[in-house]
Design an enzyme around this catalytic site. Structure first.
Site, PDB file in Angstrom:
ATOM      1  CG  PHE B  14      -2.102   0.882   1.134  1.00 34.53           C
ATOM      2  CD1 PHE B  14      -2.544   1.374  -0.082  1.00 34.53           C
ATOM      3  CD2 PHE B  14      -2.808   1.241   2.279  1.00 34.53           C
ATOM      4  CE1 PHE B  14      -3.647   2.212  -0.164  1.00 34.53           C
ATOM      5  CE2 PHE B  14      -3.907   2.082   2.209  1.00 34.53           C
ATOM      6  CZ  PHE B  14      -4.327   2.563   0.977  1.00 34.53           C
ATOM      7  CG  HIS B  15       4.586   1.576  -1.052  1.00 35.08           C
ATOM      8  ND1 HIS B  15       5.256   1.587  -2.254  1.00 35.08           N
ATOM      9  CD2 HIS B  15       4.913   0.401  -0.450  1.00 35.08           C
ATOM     10  CE1 HIS B  15       5.957   0.482  -2.367  1.00 35.08           C
ATOM     11  NE2 HIS B  15       5.770  -0.272  -1.294  1.00 35.08           N
ATOM     12  CB  ALA B  16       4.187   3.441  -5.328  1.00 39.80           C
ATOM     13  N   PRO B  18      -1.022   2.780  -5.595  1.00 36.38           N
ATOM     14  CG  PRO B  18      -1.100   0.519  -5.024  1.00 36.38           C
ATOM     15  CD  PRO B  18      -0.194   1.565  -5.568  1.00 36.38           C
TER      16      PRO B  18
END
Lengths: 563, 85
Positions: B14-16, B18
């Site tokens: 859950f980074h970048a 999304p």
């Protein structure tokens, strides 16, 4: 006088005053606010944010102009941090509670940076550096310490200088850069290399020995720094420097002359480029063509795909600038390691072994079609070579040719006066399967270009960006040059042009070896062209080839080949 | 106030991409969006704080939405993170 050694990032010799970069993030500030009340303190913060945002904007524009969009992008992401409630909001809370703004910035920055460093994800760990860079600059502005264009002729010294500090120095009188830590691959080093600024990293004991204002010699030819040199040392280094500058100057004067080896082989020296600015630099440095025009940069950092018209304008301009000189334009070479929202790139475990380059383009024909239409339409303006990346099987080439044919038919049907342009079609040699079946490929295409960066990665099965397999990404290995020798001979026997583009050709010794192995075209960074030309003019290719034959049967690397 | 537990469906975590898409989807709601993972609470409208969770594919997170438009906000969040678990 003391002398320290380090690792060379970018060559040259300079003498100047040391400017030691101060790390405001770890300065000891008093707790009490500067202003009489928290509201005033909030306003100080807002002014500092505004100024920093403005500077980031300027830096973004400057870096984009001088080095290109990709290098500049980091400064845009820093601007986003300045708008993030999780950063600015937390700082404001601190100020509300009565903390001095500088201290509040320090606390929030250090807390977030610690959190990032503790995550077990390399990408996220690196975000810590971004946080620190932003926090540090914000404090600088709060303290009104923006070192605006003050001293000139200075050498920037620091533990690990952040890219922002380096980029904002670029427009003042910076002569060189020395870091106690850092690596040749860090963002700051890449900027220094691109700028051609003499630089060293990993200079142990630097900050213990250098004080602000000390006179220092930065010798990035030999890899050392001398602090407060005596007259004798200065004299000697000035001789070495003028010697080297003469050499460089002579190379530049002859940059536009042809490159012929001592045993009369004519070698074409081309430039790698990613933008119109790069093409300008290529011409200034005597490039005889563009050996690799990377079209990826036109596609990165935007919300939707570039239109056919926009691409047509760029390709036409490059072709016109180069007149009749060959311009090799590589079609889109992107994969899942890049974040391009409109491209629907797959999330893959191994993006370098995934749907990239031509594999992506054949599956996403709309994007590919727009690019090919733009290329075919621009071909009338110059000497166009279209190059396809990531080819591994001859079937792919046949598919590309059929597709090109369809696109051409479409163009002639739409416009009766559209004449079929002349262009050449070629492929990158970067997947080893192409080398094994090169006899099939010579029947399909006009030219080849060895992409050494990826070929090394696929040959040794070593991810080019993974630090833990750096040892296996080894450009010294004989296997690489045997492979190049083989593919060059086969292509030339079939009467096809073959060259090398990629980092290999930037190295003076390796460039000599490539020429000895039969490579007649080398493509490299524009700034390297004059020196490589002058080195190759002195080369006796036949002699080095004999040495290579003996050496390669007894050794596993090319180390020692020139002794 | 609305609460839901989600399992992160994004292969890269859950980074970048999304996370940035999540933040742009929720930031204009009036409701406060809080994300909890392993007892750590962060502001769901802050990309930076979201990233400090280091949430990986398969990790469970709790999303708490509180405010006048909480129902709509939760709908949008479901579209972003997908199936409840």
């Amino acid at each position: 006088m003391s002398s320290l050694t380090g690792e060379i990032v970018s060559q040259g010799i300079v003498i100047g005053q040391a400017r030691v970069y101060r790390d405001f993030l770890h300065e000891d500030f008093k707790d009490e606010p500067v202003s009489s009340n928290p509201e005033e303190e909030q306003k100080r913060l807002e002014r500092a944010i505004e100024k920093l945002d403005h500077r980031l904007d300027e830096t973004y524009q400057n870096v984009k102009l001088s080095l290109g969009e990709e290098e500049a992008e980091i400064f845009r992401s820093h601007q986003q941090i300045l708008e993030d409630p999780g950063f600015v909001g937390e700082i404001k809370k601190g100020i509300e509670a009565g903390t001095r703004a500088e201290k509040a910035v320090q606390q929030v920055t250090r807390l977030l940076s610690e959190q990032f460093k503790n995550l077990d994800d390399e990408y996220l760990q690196q975000r810590a550096a971004d946080m620190e860079d932003i926090g540090r600059q914000l404090i600088e502005f709060l303290m009104n310490n923006e070192n605006q264009g003050e001293s000139s002729d200075y050498i920037l010294c620091g533990t690990d200088i952040p890219p922002s500090e380096f980029a904002s120095s670029m427009n003042s009188g910076i002569l060189g850069m020395v870091m106690e830590e850092g690596t040749g691959f860090s963002h700051t080093s890449i900027l220094a290399k691109a700028k051609g600024l003499p630089s060293l990293v990993k200079v142990e004991g630097l900050l213990e020995n250098v004080r602000d204002g000390d006179r220092i010699i930065l010798d990035a030819l030999d890899g050392h720094v001398v602090v407060n040199p005596d007259e004798n040392t200065l004299k000697k280094i000035q001789e070495i420097r003028s010697d080297w500058e003469n050499k460089k100057q002579k190379a530049l004067e002859k940059a536009n002359e042809p490159c012929i080896t001592a045993d009369q082989k004519t070698i074409s020296i081309f430039a790698n480029a990613g933008s119109v600015q790069d093409v300008r630099a290529a011409l200034e440095n005597g490039a005889e063509g563009v050996g690799l025009f990377r079209t990826e940069f036109i596609f990165l950092n935007r919300k939707e795909a570039p239109s056919e018209e926009e691409q047509y304008q760029i390709y036409s301009e490059v072709l016109k600038m180069m007149k009749d000189k060959p311009v090799i334009i590589r079609t889109l070479d992107i994969g899942g390691d890049k974040d391009v929202p409109y491209m629907n790139l797959p999330d893959e475990e191994n993006p370098f072994l995934g749907l990239r380059g031509i594999r992506y383009c054949l599956e996403n024909q709309e994007i590919f079609k727009a690019q090919l239409r733009a290329l075919l339409r621009s071909a009338h303006h110059g000497n166009l070579y279209i190059m396809i990346p990531m080819i591994s099987m001859a079937e792919e080439v046949r598919e590309v040719k059929a597709f090109l044919n369809d696109v051409m038919n479409e163009l002639t049907q739409e416009d009766e006066i559209f004449e079929e342009p002349r262009y050449k079609l070629g492929i990158m040699v970067e997947v080893p399967s192409v080398v094994e079946t090169i006899d099939h490929f010579v029947q399909e295409v006009d030219f080849f270009s060895i992409g050494s960066n990826d070929l090394v990665q696929y040959l040794f099965a070593a991810d080019r960006i993974a630090p833990n397999v750096k040892r296996w990404y080894d450009v010294q290995q004989i296997a690489l040059y045997r492979m190049i020798e083989k593919v060059v001979a086969a292509a030339r026997d079939a009467g096809k042009e073959i060259g090398v583009c990629g980092e290999l050709a930037n190295n003076q010794q390796i460039a000599q070896l490539l020429v000895s192995l039969g490579v007649e075209k080398l493509s490299m960074s524009p700034a390297q062209i004059p020196m490589i030309k002058s080195v190759i003019r002195k080369l006796h290719a036949g002699d080095l080839f004999k040495k290579w034959k003996q050496h390669s049967s007894r050794h596993s690397t090319i180390d020692g080949l020139w002794d | 106030m609305k609460k839901e537990v989600f399992q992160i469906p994004f292969p890269e975590g859950f980074h970048a991409r999304p996370a940035s898409s999540f933040v742009s989807a929720v930031k204009d709601f009036e409701s406060a969006v809080t994300i909890v993972k392993d007892g750590k609470e962060v502001d769901g409208k802050s990309m930076i704080q979201l990233m400090t969770l280091g949430a990986k594919c398969g990790d469970r997170i709790e999303v708490i939405v509180d405010g006048s438009d909480e129902s709509e906000a939760m709908e949008v969040i479901k579209e972003q993170i997908g199936g409840t678990s």
